[in-house]
Write a protein that holds these residues in place. Structure first.
Motif, PDB file in Angstrom:
ATOM      1  N   UNK A  49       0.856  -1.068   0.200  1.00  0.00           N
ATOM      2  CA  UNK A  49      -0.288  -0.078   0.087  1.00  0.00           C
ATOM      3  C   UNK A  49       0.947   1.301   0.036  1.00  0.00           C
ATOM      4  N   UNK A  52       2.282   1.780  -3.551  1.00  0.00           N
ATOM      5  CA  UNK A  52       1.221   2.264  -4.330  1.00  0.00           C
ATOM      6  C   UNK A  52       0.960   3.657  -4.133  1.00  0.00           C
ATOM      7  N   UNK A  53       0.990   3.994  -2.837  1.00  0.00           N
ATOM      8  CA  UNK A  53       0.355   5.421  -2.440  1.00  0.00           C
ATOM      9  C   UNK A  53       1.532   6.286  -2.733  1.00  0.00           C
ATOM     10  N   UNK A  79      -5.060   2.455   5.805  1.00  0.00           N
ATOM     11  CA  UNK A  79      -5.617   1.202   4.971  1.00  0.00           C
ATOM     12  C   UNK A  79      -5.062  -0.046   5.719  1.00  0.00           C
ATOM     13  N   UNK A  82      -7.239  -0.958   8.368  1.00  0.00           N
ATOM     14  CA  UNK A  82      -8.684  -1.343   7.813  1.00  0.00           C
ATOM     15  C   UNK A  82      -8.649  -2.941   7.231  1.00  0.00           C
ATOM     16  N   UNK A  83      -7.569  -3.390   6.831  1.00  0.00           N
ATOM     17  CA  UNK A  83      -7.354  -4.684   6.371  1.00  0.00           C
ATOM     18  C   UNK A  83      -7.094  -5.569   7.864  1.00  0.00           C
ATOM     19  N   UNK A  86     -10.576  -6.154   8.946  1.00  0.00           N
ATOM     20  CA  UNK A  86     -11.352  -6.823   8.285  1.00  0.00           C
ATOM     21  C   UNK A  86     -10.998  -8.121   8.408  1.00  0.00           C
ATOM     22  N   UNK A 117      -3.856 -12.643  -3.245  1.00  0.00           N
ATOM     23  CA  UNK A 117      -4.752 -11.441  -3.666  1.00  0.00           C
ATOM     24  C   UNK A 117      -3.785 -10.296  -4.066  1.00  0.00           C
ATOM     25  N   UNK A 121      -3.483  -8.699  -7.631  1.00  0.00           N
ATOM     26  CA  UNK A 121      -4.004  -7.405  -7.926  1.00  0.00           C
ATOM     27  C   UNK A 121      -2.488  -6.591  -8.476  1.00  0.00           C
ATOM     28  N   UNK A 122      -1.409  -6.982  -7.996  1.00  0.00           N
ATOM     29  CA  UNK A 122      -0.225  -6.173  -8.522  1.00  0.00           C
ATOM     30  C   UNK A 122       0.856  -6.901  -9.430  1.00  0.00           C
TER      31      UNK A 122
ATOM     32  N   UNK B  36     -12.306   1.308   0.958  1.00  0.00           N
ATOM     33  CA  UNK B  36     -11.082   1.399   1.525  1.00  0.00           C
ATOM     34  C   UNK B  36      -9.872   0.412   1.139  1.00  0.00           C
ATOM     35  N   UNK B  37     -10.181  -0.832   1.225  1.00  0.00           N
ATOM     36  CA  UNK B  37      -9.497  -2.029   1.081  1.00  0.00           C
ATOM     37  C   UNK B  37      -8.831  -2.043  -0.518  1.00  0.00           C
ATOM     38  N   UNK B  38     -10.014  -1.796  -1.145  1.00  0.00           N
ATOM     39  CA  UNK B  38      -9.548  -2.040  -2.818  1.00  0.00           C
ATOM     40  C   UNK B  38      -9.034  -0.749  -3.509  1.00  0.00           C
ATOM     41  N   UNK B  39      -9.465   0.402  -2.888  1.00  0.00           N
ATOM     42  CA  UNK B  39      -9.061   1.572  -3.833  1.00  0.00           C
ATOM     43  C   UNK B  39      -7.667   1.469  -4.194  1.00  0.00           C
ATOM     44  N   UNK B  40      -6.421   1.196  -3.280  1.00  0.00           N
ATOM     45  CA  UNK B  40      -5.212   1.252  -4.009  1.00  0.00           C
ATOM     46  C   UNK B  40      -4.783  -0.044  -4.524  1.00  0.00           C
ATOM     47  N   UNK B  41      -5.175  -0.946  -3.784  1.00  0.00           N
ATOM     48  CA  UNK B  41      -4.737  -2.262  -4.232  1.00  0.00           C
ATOM     49  C   UNK B  41      -5.246  -2.619  -5.647  1.00  0.00           C
ATOM     50  N   UNK B  42      -6.787  -2.470  -5.867  1.00  0.00           N
ATOM     51  CA  UNK B  42      -7.089  -2.970  -7.166  1.00  0.00           C
ATOM     52  C   UNK B  42      -7.401  -1.632  -8.089  1.00  0.00           C
TER      53      UNK B  42
END
Lengths: 304, 444
Positions: A49, A52-53, A79, A82-83, A86, A117, A121-122, B36-42
């Motif tokens: 994260x 990417x940020x 973030x 948040x992970x 979750x 995941x 995704x990346x 929140x979870x996906x905004x950056x990752x996906x």
């Protein structure tokens, strides 16, 4: 001597990163008695994260490195937290009161899920970042060998120290910290006297994940590269650190993290770098056999 | 833990009418979290640009689609569980499925066995299916072996693949360096693997469940790292190739006049070897199963199961817990060693890449899905799991993602696996199943 000093500095830097991750393991184990196997992957997600940020900030024109780093720190911590929340909500909360091994197996599943995941995704390739924080201070120069303390090492050690102090203060002097300590002593009793245990456990995961995110950023800055698989080995080592320091004990996690960092660095420097993981894993086994409570841990009383 | 329930407002108030508003609210919250979870990752993709530096690109479509999926999914779940009071899938199927599975077991086990025996006849010309069947049987055998450790003795072993590796490398090295035949190496590989099991087990078996799991994990990793780095002995990351293929009790499967086909006056085809391998692993797996069933009725097997239920009670009753755990570990390791040497002879090539942690996780997942302790459940689980893997072969990437999610899902919805009931090995007058609810209660 110079070589030794240099390795000491490197080891302390690496140890700081492990210590931040180890706190997440030790807190969760202290409160609900489970090994959060996915914590290493939360650390990896935090690093991603941040990557990417940072690139996103660059793309919208934030180029001042200190400002960008600060923003990245905030975004990645939020973030990743948040992970953490979750993951707890989906994979661990429904299992409270299930049989002993269920949360661990669920955590292994979560770890596999997070790795793949991120990979989907990346992409599976190693992502590298040019060094952001450059420059170094020469501490000692003997002609043959130069002992350096790089700026990035300073950033890592200072950030870790500040976070540790902040966190220790939080655990010892805030309402949340008190709730956490109460839950650690006796979850059922804490619930009876009015502690919102579910919320406290959630927040424990959130804080652990935020600290892991910082560790992820530090890792990214220090090594300049990250891939989806780093969480597994780093996680096992951080867990080793938590066990070495005495699981459930916060100062123990910090101490254990530093020790593992130092041991790994010295092992690579003086013996062989191929077997550095073996060194860390062997320590885990040896500690658990001969000193199951760790350095600062309390002996566990077996109850019927 | 029932004290904690009132904290959860959703379980306290159950709305009986169709509460669309509540469901939309739930779904909205889930979508915000997902954003929140996906905004950056996906939403963003990092890729190396033309100059090698990472560049970033947007993926708004993927992000929006995933958010819609979350919204609709959460909305439907909320509607079904909260408003319409449709019980969760797990509650719907668990008691019925369990009992019907029990009743089926009497017929299912012989039927499955009979089917396994005729697979090569039915699919003789389908090489792909035969190979898949061999793979399923290999994992069934591994899972039955791990079942002794995890399912019967209740010790969570995350490094099971280490013993598999020991077996495979034992066979490969013995056969290549000393020219020993498969049938000599097989028991040797088993003995060596169980020896390693005892070596690991001796010091660590005093540890409690979770710690034991992590130590076995560390052990598995150590074995793999040593195999990777000890180049002169194991060939390092390049592995060992040219491992002798199995022979039909000394008769090789070649097209020579001395070969299997010529001696039995058959036309030479490579399928002979595949069929032979199939029956070989079937036999090995059945031996594992039979040994487990017999052991469960012996004092040692009963001690394992007692240990799983309550270690302290066991010790109070005079069961030597160290020896009991050690035998479970060594027996499990031995079967992994057998399976390992079969793997080596089938592949003809082994490298450390075949013995990563993911293999341990896969075998463990099979045991857990099968219900930890039920032989039939484990076999069916191996079939389901590897069959599922094959179905997703075209979606290689998503395979492990779904595997991880399934592991969490099994734990959340059906922590006792497919077969949740237990059949006691000792009983007074009548054999009676222990229902899932009681089994669950016993292991908290």
């Amino acid at each position: 001597m110079e070589y030794f000093l240099q390795q000491l500095i490197n080891g302390l830097t690496l140890g700081s990163i492990y210590a931040l991750v180890a706190i997440g393991y030790t807190m969760v184990y202290g409160i609900i008695g489970m090994i959060n196997f996915a914590h290493g992957d939360i650390f990896m997600v935090g690093g991603f994260l941040a990557l990417i940020a940072f690139l996103g900030l660059l793309a919208i024109g934030v180029t001042a490195v200190p400002l960008a780093l600060f923003l990245v720190l905030i975004v990645a911590m939020l973030l990743t937290a948040l992970y953490g929340w979750t993951v707890e909500r989906i994979a661990y909360r429904p299992l409270r009161g299930s049989f002993r091994l269920a949360p661990l197996i669920s955590a292994i599943g979560m770890s596999i899920f997070l790795q793949n995941y991120v990979q989907i995704a990346q992409g599976a390739r190693v992502k590298s970042l040019p060094p952001l924080v450059t420059g170094a201070h020469v501490l000692m120069d003997s002609g043959k060998f130069v002992v350096q303390l790089t700026n990035i090492q300073i950033v890592i050690i200072v950030t870790t120290t500040v976070l540790m102090l902040l966190f220790s203060w939080m655990v010892s002097s805030t309402r949340l910290g008190r709730d956490m300590r109460a839950c650690e002593q006796d979850l059922k009793m804490a619930a009876l006297v009015g502690v919102n245990t579910d919320r406290t456990i959630s927040l424990t995961f959130v804080i652990g994940a935020a600290l892991a995110a910082v560790a992820g950023i530090m890792y990214l800055l220090y090594y300049g590269a990250i891939d989806f698989f780093v969480g597994f080995v780093a996680g096992v080592k951080a867990f080793t650190a938590a066990v070495l320091g005495g699981i459930g004990s916060l100062p123990g996690a910090m101490l254990g993290g530093l020790m593992i960092g130092l041991i790994e660095t010295f092992w690579s420097a003086y013996f062989s770098s191929e077997y550095k993981d073996v060194a860390a894993f062997s320590i885990l086994i040896l500690v658990l056999i001969f000193m199951p409570t760790g350095i600062l841990g309390r002996p566990e009383v077996e109850k019927v | 833990m029932s004290v904690l329930v009132p904290n959860d407002p959703k379980s306290a108030e159950r709305v009986s009418r169709l509460d669309v508003g509540g469901a939309i609210k739930d779904a909205a919250v889930a979508t915000v979290v997902a954003f929140g979870l996906f905004s950056l990752m996906l939403g963003l993709l990092t890729q190396p640009g033309p100059s090698g530096q990472l560049t970033i690109s947007e993926r708004p479509k993927l992000l929006i689609v995933s958010l819609i999926v979350v919204f609709v999914g959460r909305f439907l779940v909320a509607i079904f569980t909260r408003s319409l009071r449709v019980p969760l899938i797990s509650r719907l199927i668990s008691p019925k499925l369990s009992t019907s599975f029990r009743q089926l077991e009497r017929f299912a086990a012989p039927a499955l066995l009979g089917f396994a025996l005729v697979v090569p006849v039915l699919f003789y010309s389908n090489r792909y299916l035969l190979d898949l069947a061999i793979l399923v049987l290999t994992y069934t055998m591994l899972a039955w072996g791990l079942n002794i450790v995890v399912g019967l003795a209740g010790l969570l072993d995350l490094g099971y693949v280490a013993f598999y590796a020991v077996g495979a490398y034992s066979y490969a090295l013995l056969a290549k360096n000393f020219g020993l035949s498969f049938w000599v190496c097989l028991p040797l590989a088993g003995i060596l693997a169980s020896f390693w099991g005892i070596m690991l087990g001796f010091p660590v078996l005093r540890l409690r469940g979770d710690y034991l799991a992590i130590v076995t994990l560390a052990f598995g990793e150590i074995i793999r790292i040593v195999i990777t780095n000890w180049q002169d002995f194991t060939g390092g990351p390049n592995g060992i190739s040219g491992i002798p293929r199995p022979s039909f009790f000394g008769i090789p499967f070649t097209s020579d006049p001395e070969g299997f086909a010529a001696l039995f006056h058959l036309e030479f085809t490579p399928t002979h070897r595949v069929v032979f391998l199939y029956y070989l692993i079937l036999a090995l797996a059945l031996i594992t199963c039979a040994v487990t069933i017999r052991l469960r009725q012996l004092p040692i097997g009963r001690a394992w199961e007692a240990l799983r239920e309550d270690e302290i009670a066991c010790r109070s009753l005079g069961v030597n817990t160290t020896n009991t755990k050690l035998t479970a570990f060594a027996t499990g390791a031995m079967f992994a060693g057998f399976a390992g040497s079969f793997f080596a002879t089938r592949q003809g090539f082994i490298s450390p890449e075949s013995f990563v942690f993911m293999e341990s996780a896969l075998v463990l997942a099979i045991v857990v899905l099968g219900g930890m302790g039920s032989q039939l459940g484990v076999a069916v689980a191996a079939l389901v799991m590897l069959g599922g893997f094959e179905l997703f072969r075209n979606f290689e990437q998503f395979r492990m993602l779904i595997f991880g999610a399934a592991m969490v899902g099994i734990m959340v919805w059906r922590p006792r696996g497919l077969v949740a009931t237990r059949t006691p090995s000792v009983y007074l007058e009548k054999k009676k199943d222990i229902p899932a609810a009681i089994v669950e209660e016993a292991r908290q």
